[in-house]
Design a protein around this motif. Structure first.
Motif, PDB file in Angstrom:
ATOM      1  N   TYR A 179       0.319  -1.067  -0.307  1.00  0.00           N
ATOM      2  CA  TYR A 179       0.173   0.465   0.277  1.00  0.00           C
ATOM      3  C   TYR A 179       0.449   1.311   0.031  1.00  0.00           C
ATOM      4  CZ  TYR A 179      -4.615  -2.749  -0.222  1.00  0.00           C
ATOM      5  OH  TYR A 179      -5.239  -3.934  -0.317  1.00  0.00           O
ATOM      6  N   GLY A 180       2.117   1.517   1.028  1.00  0.00           N
ATOM      7  CA  GLY A 180       2.811   2.392   0.030  1.00  0.00           C
ATOM      8  C   GLY A 180       3.171   2.260  -1.396  1.00  0.00           C
ATOM      9  N   VAL A 181       4.090   1.205  -1.816  1.00  0.00           N
ATOM     10  CA  VAL A 181       4.015   1.084  -3.687  1.00  0.00           C
ATOM     11  C   VAL A 181       3.071   2.570  -4.009  1.00  0.00           C
ATOM     12  CG1 VAL A 181       4.389   0.573  -5.352  1.00  0.00           C
ATOM     13  CG2 VAL A 181       5.400   0.051  -3.336  1.00  0.00           C
ATOM     14  N   ALA A 182       1.576   1.146  -3.575  1.00  0.00           N
ATOM     15  CA  ALA A 182       0.611   1.865  -4.415  1.00  0.00           C
ATOM     16  C   ALA A 182      -0.106   3.762  -3.918  1.00  0.00           C
ATOM     17  CB  ALA A 182      -0.457   0.952  -4.064  1.00  0.00           C
ATOM     18  N   GLY A 183       0.260   4.118  -2.851  1.00  0.00           N
ATOM     19  CA  GLY A 183      -0.187   4.953  -2.348  1.00  0.00           C
ATOM     20  C   GLY A 183       1.046   6.041  -3.151  1.00  0.00           C
ATOM     21  N   LEU A 184       2.283   5.967  -3.840  1.00  0.00           N
ATOM     22  CA  LEU A 184       3.319   6.468  -3.941  1.00  0.00           C
ATOM     23  C   LEU A 184       3.072   6.552  -4.969  1.00  0.00           C
ATOM     24  CD1 LEU A 184       6.695   5.406  -2.602  1.00  0.00           C
ATOM     25  CD2 LEU A 184       5.339   8.001  -1.958  1.00  0.00           C
ATOM     26  N   ILE A 185       2.183   5.707  -5.663  1.00  0.00           N
ATOM     27  CA  ILE A 185       2.050   5.338  -7.253  1.00  0.00           C
ATOM     28  C   ILE A 185       0.866   6.387  -7.729  1.00  0.00           C
ATOM     29  CG2 ILE A 185       1.283   4.195  -9.703  1.00  0.00           C
ATOM     30  CD1 ILE A 185       3.221   2.538  -8.324  1.00  0.00           C
ATOM     31  N   ALA A 186      -0.219   6.554  -6.873  1.00  0.00           N
ATOM     32  CA  ALA A 186      -2.283   6.899  -7.260  1.00  0.00           C
ATOM     33  C   ALA A 186      -1.770   7.941  -6.330  1.00  0.00           C
ATOM     34  CB  ALA A 186      -2.769   5.984  -6.582  1.00  0.00           C
ATOM     35  N   ARG A 187      -1.099   8.893  -5.745  1.00  0.00           N
ATOM     36  CA  ARG A 187      -0.574   9.546  -4.347  1.00  0.00           C
ATOM     37  C   ARG A 187      -2.298   9.879  -3.718  1.00  0.00           C
ATOM     38  NH1 ARG A 187       1.339  14.301  -9.360  1.00  0.00           N
ATOM     39  NH2 ARG A 187       2.876  13.704  -9.961  1.00  0.00           N
ATOM     40  N   LYS A 188      -1.611   8.250  -3.383  1.00  0.00           N
ATOM     41  CA  LYS A 188      -3.069   8.228  -2.557  1.00  0.00           C
ATOM     42  C   LYS A 188      -2.441   8.863  -0.721  1.00  0.00           C
ATOM     43  CE  LYS A 188      -6.967   7.567  -5.329  1.00  0.00           C
ATOM     44  NZ  LYS A 188      -7.803   5.855  -5.434  1.00  0.00           N
ATOM     45  N   ASN A 189      -3.396   8.815   0.151  1.00  0.00           N
ATOM     46  CA  ASN A 189      -2.621   7.739   1.545  1.00  0.00           C
ATOM     47  C   ASN A 189      -2.747   6.423   1.594  1.00  0.00           C
ATOM     48  OD1 ASN A 189      -2.424   7.563   4.608  1.00  0.00           O
ATOM     49  ND2 ASN A 189      -2.983   9.550   5.238  1.00  0.00           N
ATOM     50  N   PRO A 190      -1.548   6.065   1.493  1.00  0.00           N
ATOM     51  CA  PRO A 190      -2.462   4.341   2.000  1.00  0.00           C
ATOM     52  C   PRO A 190      -2.997   4.239   3.434  1.00  0.00           C
ATOM     53  CG  PRO A 190      -0.056   4.941   2.340  1.00  0.00           C
ATOM     54  CD  PRO A 190      -0.300   6.233   2.119  1.00  0.00           C
ATOM     55  N   LEU A 191      -2.275   4.443   4.430  1.00  0.00           N
ATOM     56  CA  LEU A 191      -3.234   4.364   5.726  1.00  0.00           C
ATOM     57  C   LEU A 191      -4.883   3.885   5.477  1.00  0.00           C
ATOM     58  CD1 LEU A 191      -0.811   6.331   8.414  1.00  0.00           C
ATOM     59  CD2 LEU A 191      -1.068   3.403   7.294  1.00  0.00           C
ATOM     60  N   PRO A 192      -5.871   4.702   5.150  1.00  0.00           N
ATOM     61  CA  PRO A 192      -7.211   5.544   4.795  1.00  0.00           C
ATOM     62  C   PRO A 192      -7.803   4.033   3.632  1.00  0.00           C
ATOM     63  CG  PRO A 192      -6.377   7.799   4.912  1.00  0.00           C
ATOM     64  CD  PRO A 192      -4.877   6.843   4.664  1.00  0.00           C
ATOM     65  N   MET A 193      -6.196   3.405   2.707  1.00  0.00           N
ATOM     66  CA  MET A 193      -7.118   2.514   1.482  1.00  0.00           C
ATOM     67  C   MET A 193      -7.047   1.470   2.670  1.00  0.00           C
ATOM     68  SD  MET A 193      -5.718   3.656  -1.807  1.00  0.00           S
ATOM     69  CE  MET A 193      -3.340   3.944  -1.308  1.00  0.00           C
ATOM     70  N   MET A 194      -5.605   1.309   3.245  1.00  0.00           N
ATOM     71  CA  MET A 194      -5.511  -0.188   4.035  1.00  0.00           C
ATOM     72  C   MET A 194      -6.715  -0.461   4.957  1.00  0.00           C
ATOM     73  SD  MET A 194      -1.017  -1.058   4.851  1.00  0.00           S
ATOM     74  CE  MET A 194      -2.166  -1.978   5.284  1.00  0.00           C
ATOM     75  N   ARG A 195      -7.244   0.155   5.400  1.00  0.00           N
ATOM     76  CA  ARG A 195      -8.597   0.795   6.865  1.00  0.00           C
ATOM     77  C   ARG A 195      -9.908  -0.085   6.229  1.00  0.00           C
ATOM     78  NH1 ARG A 195      -6.483   5.149   8.775  1.00  0.00           N
ATOM     79  NH2 ARG A 195      -7.652   6.393   8.086  1.00  0.00           N
ATOM     80  N   ALA A 196      -9.844   0.790   5.085  1.00  0.00           N
ATOM     81  CA  ALA A 196     -10.883   0.522   3.708  1.00  0.00           C
ATOM     82  C   ALA A 196     -10.601  -0.925   3.344  1.00  0.00           C
ATOM     83  CB  ALA A 196     -11.169   1.181   2.184  1.00  0.00           C
ATOM     84  N   MET A 197      -9.491  -1.538   3.370  1.00  0.00           N
ATOM     85  CA  MET A 197      -9.589  -3.006   3.003  1.00  0.00           C
ATOM     86  C   MET A 197      -9.726  -4.216   4.224  1.00  0.00           C
ATOM     87  SD  MET A 197      -9.069  -3.451   0.316  1.00  0.00           S
ATOM     88  CE  MET A 197      -8.620  -5.226  -0.260  1.00  0.00           C
ATOM     89  N   MET A 198     -10.154  -4.029   5.731  1.00  0.00           N
ATOM     90  CA  MET A 198     -10.290  -4.221   6.657  1.00  0.00           C
ATOM     91  C   MET A 198     -10.953  -5.792   6.740  1.00  0.00           C
ATOM     92  SD  MET A 198      -7.188  -4.646   8.521  1.00  0.00           S
ATOM     93  CE  MET A 198      -5.919  -4.045   6.874  1.00  0.00           C
ATOM     94  N   PRO A 199     -12.353  -4.695   6.241  1.00  0.00           N
ATOM     95  CA  PRO A 199     -13.717  -6.014   6.004  1.00  0.00           C
ATOM     96  C   PRO A 199     -13.668  -7.029   5.284  1.00  0.00           C
ATOM     97  CG  PRO A 199     -14.686  -3.914   5.871  1.00  0.00           C
ATOM     98  CD  PRO A 199     -12.852  -3.383   5.910  1.00  0.00           C
TER      99      PRO A 199
END
Length: 407
Positions: free
Chosen positions: A221-241
């Motif tokens: 998610y760090g790599v994905a965040g760098l590429i997409a220019r997004k904060n990786p932590l909210p994306m990871m929280r969204a994937m917790m379910p």
């Protein structure tokens, strides 16, 4: 009964391990020999069926990967394969740092051999495979790729039907008998007085491997965040379910609807998510590769086997291909990898049995890492698509809660 084995395989394996350890210290040798005999027969059957399993699962999987989505198929498959390989390399490097230290003094020179010494089987039946493991891998890859290049409905159907045959063998024969096989492995180990060193050592192996799957998710998610220019932590929280669901089901396929909704919640367009998530559930097994590589190297250290860097590197690259077949069947990853462990690393049936037992004991951890990592790949593909909400990737899959019948 099939559902019992599918959804409670972890419970059955834990019971088998506990029972084998508890009973192995006082059961008479003639009783142990009954399970030694079964293990010998089951090992021979696995040796026979695994090349057919590789052909039956990988060939149609590669065939189906060649349809539908054009360049986005190649992009997604390339990212997924790279992620799986990096996961294996990370597990290899971590293992070389930790295992010599954590496993020092816990070397096991040999497991009780069911074909020699006191614990000999009552009888054996030879089941030579029709062809070798590497031949099966090459055949599956060549035929699978060739089938993507021309229209041959009859041949496509042949391999699709053969996959169903193999799935039935795995779900109705191999998976239900795995707990009995594992019970026999630990019964033999306890009878030989070696089990406690193995269990004590593998406790720390399991802890490190679990931690590594979590660390790798942060990397993804760090790599994905760098590429997409997004904060990786909210994306990871969204994937917790999706992570939690996979922990409960141990199935990438059954978790697809939840993973799909979670990826959309993480900001991936519905069109891209509907393509990437089901595809990656079949081809992206980074968590499983971390586990298999780490456990295999731990066994090699414990048994004093020579660790050759070219061989380990080859194993990781082959796992990236072989794991394509894994999500469609319960316990498919380790069953598929068993052939590579024997052919590439020279594992004995007992060592493969130990791998199976340890892998299944935390099977859901690898599955959860797999499906959660799928969200990171979806974020990257979404970014590469440019304007994903208006891009037709050529494949639209349902987003409702009905779980697919296949991975």
């Amino acid at each position: 009964m099939a559902k019992l084995f599918k959804f409670n395989l972890l419970v059955l394996v834990v019971i088998a391990i506990i029972a084998g350890v508890a009973l192995g210290s006082f059961l008479p040798s003639f009783v142990v020999r009954i399970f030694v005999t079964f293990n010998g027969l089951f090992s021979n059957f696995l040796a026979f069926i695994i090349p057919l399993l590789i052909v039956g699962l990988i060939t149609p999987a590669i065939d189906e990967l060649g349809k539908g989505a054009g360049k986005w198929l190649a992009v997604t498959a390339g990212i997924a394969y790279a992620s799986t390989i990096v996961a294996g390399l990370l597990s290899w490097g971590t293992s070389m740092v930790f295992w010599p230290r954590l496993l020092t003094g816990n070397h096991v020179t040999e497991l009780a051999d069911p074909e020699s010494g006191l614990l000999t089987p009552w009888f054996t039946i030879d089941m030579p495979p029709m062809f070798g493991v590497m031949s099966a891998l090459v055949f599956a890859f060549v035929v699978g790729v060739a089938l993507t290049q021309f229209d041959a409905p009859a041949l496509h159907q042949v391999f699709t039907d053969f996959r169903e045959v193999i799935n039935i063998v795995i779900s109705k024969v191999i998976v239900p008998l795995l707990p009995v096989y594992i019970f026999g492995i630990f019964l033999n180990m306890t009878y030989a007085g070696q089990v406690w060193a193995v269990i004590r050592s593998f406790f720390w192996v399991v802890v490190v491997v679990f931690a590594l799957t979590i660390i790798y998710l942060f990397i993804q998610y760090g790599v994905a965040g760098l590429i997409a220019r997004k904060n990786p932590l909210p994306m990871m929280r969204a994937m917790m379910p999706a992570y939690a669901t996979a922990l409960g089901t141990s199935s990438s396929a059954a978790t697809i609807p939840v993973t799909l909704r979670s990826a959309i919640k993480a900001g991936v367009s519905q069109n891209v998510a509907s393509f990437v998530i089901p595809l990656c559930a079949t081809i992206h097994l980074a968590g499983s590769t971390i586990k298999i590589t780490g456990f295999a190297l731990a066994i090699m250290v414990m048994f004093g086997l020579q660790i050759s860097p070219p061989v380990i590197l080859g194993l990781i690259f082959l796992l990236g291909i072989a794991m394509v077949a894994a999500p469609g069947v319960p316990g498919g990853a380790i069953v598929t990898a068993a052939a590579l462990l024997e052919s590439q690393l020279g594992f004995s049936p007992e060592q493969v049995g130990l791998m199976i037992a340890t892998y299944i004991a935390i099977d859901s951890v690898g599955t959860a890492a797999n499906v959660t990592g799928d969200g990171a790949i979806a974020v990257i593909v979404d970014k590469f698509a440019g304007h994903p909400g208006h891009v037709d990737l050529g494949l639209h899959l349902p987003t409702d809660d009905s779980a697919p019948t296949t991975a």
